[in-house]
Scaffold this active site. Structure first.
Site, short mmCIF file in Angstrom:
data_model
loop_
_atom_site.label_atom_id
_atom_site.label_comp_id
_atom_site.label_asym_id
_atom_site.label_seq_id
_atom_site.Cartn_x
_atom_site.Cartn_y
_atom_site.Cartn_z
N HIS A 127 0.87 -1.18 0.00
CA HIS A 127 0.00 0.00 0.00
C HIS A 127 0.90 1.23 0.00
CE1 HIS A 127 0.96 -0.45 4.27
NE2 HIS A 127 0.74 0.84 4.39
N GLU A 171 6.20 4.49 -0.11
CA GLU A 171 6.33 5.43 1.00
C GLU A 171 7.77 5.94 1.16
OE1 GLU A 171 4.54 3.27 4.25
OE2 GLU A 171 2.56 3.37 3.31
ZN LIG Z 1 3.51 1.83 5.46
#
Ligand SMILES: [Zn+2]
Length: 274
Positions: A115, A134
């Site tokens: 994600h 990220e």
């Molecule tokens: Zn994360």
């Protein structure tokens, strides 16, 4: 040298399911123990490599996953929610190195628990046209403060994605992807040994490592629904470029990251609507 350590959780060896990294069940408790060992391995490696001061920023879920009194090396601990700089809270230009521990692959990648920030909102993130997770987004903050990102630990995908954006970054791959909810992990003790070795080498050579460079540092997001895109566009610095497309480019890399965090926070409620 001051060392900043941002820790996530999905990239921990042995963690493959949400039950192991979210909530307060027995599996999450066991997951947090595994994470603590990896964070401490990174701290010990950093100290062996010359770190005099380690700041750990807990960046996962509630952002209070670690027992402060059991952090190695006298590390200080940034924890809790609503941190303006989120996964990078605490970093400034006084640090000599930045470490990413227990990171995971980006949304859309073949990686465990993949994600990018909010799995209900973001379906792809691109930094200067390249798909990023990220680590890449967070590296905007390191770039702003001129701090080199010298270590990433986690699954193979997280390490590969980070190395693609930050050439020369040290990495510790602690597990191989099998599916989004299955992996082949190193034994936790060996994972910790690897992390410690890599952290030591990374910090030892940090003085010669350049900070991440992004030119121009434009962050583009594809989001899941038009409502998410609409709400995100209310944030300063976020432009809507298509029904579900956003473009974020602040005056500085820090400004870009702050606008991104604001968009993630603001769209949380909207993103929950299926
Ligand atoms: Zn994360």
């Amino acid at each position: 040298m001051k060392v900043f350590l941002s820790t996530d959780m999905e990239g921990t060896a042995g963690v493959v399911a949400w039950e192991q990294c979210v909530g307060d069940g027995p599996q999450a408790e066991a997951g947090r123990r595994l994470l603590l060992a990896e964070v401490n391995a990174a701290i010990e490696g950093a100290v062996a490599g010359g770190a005099t001061d380690v700041v750990v920023n807990d960046s996962h879920s509630t952002m209070r996953n670690l027992p402060a009194d059991r952090l190695a090396g006298g590390a200080s601990y940034v924890s809790g929610a609503h941190k303006p700089l989120y996964m990078m809270q605490g970093l400034d230009d006084s640090f000599g190195a930045c470490l990413f521990v227990s990171y995971h692959g980006s949304v859309g990648a073949a990686a465990g628990l993949s994600h990018t920030y909010n799995p209900n909102a973001v379906i792809e993130a691109r930094l200067d046209g390249r798909v990023t997770g990220e680590a890449g987004i967070n590296a905007l903050v390191a770039a702003h403060y001129g701090v080199p990102v010298v270590l990433v630990t986690g699954d193979r995908c997280a390490c590969d994605e980070t190395a693609a954006l930050i050439p020369g970054v040290h990495s510790a791959v602690v597990k191989e992807h099998v599916s989004r909810v299955a992996a082949h992990s190193l034994h936790p003790e060996l994972a910790c040994e690897l992390i410690k070795l890599q952290a030591r080498a990374a910090v030892q050579t940090a003085a010669d490592a350049p900070p991440p460079r992004f030119d121009p540092g434009v962050l583009e997001l594809s989001v899941r629904t038009t409502d998410i895109a609409e709400a995100a566009s209310w944030v300063r610095g976020v432009d809507r470029t298509g029904p579900r497309e956003l473009r974020i480019h602040g005056d500085t890399h820090l400004g870009t990251y702050r606008s991104f965090c604001a968009a993630i926070l603001l769209t949380r409620t909207v993103a929950e609507i299926r």
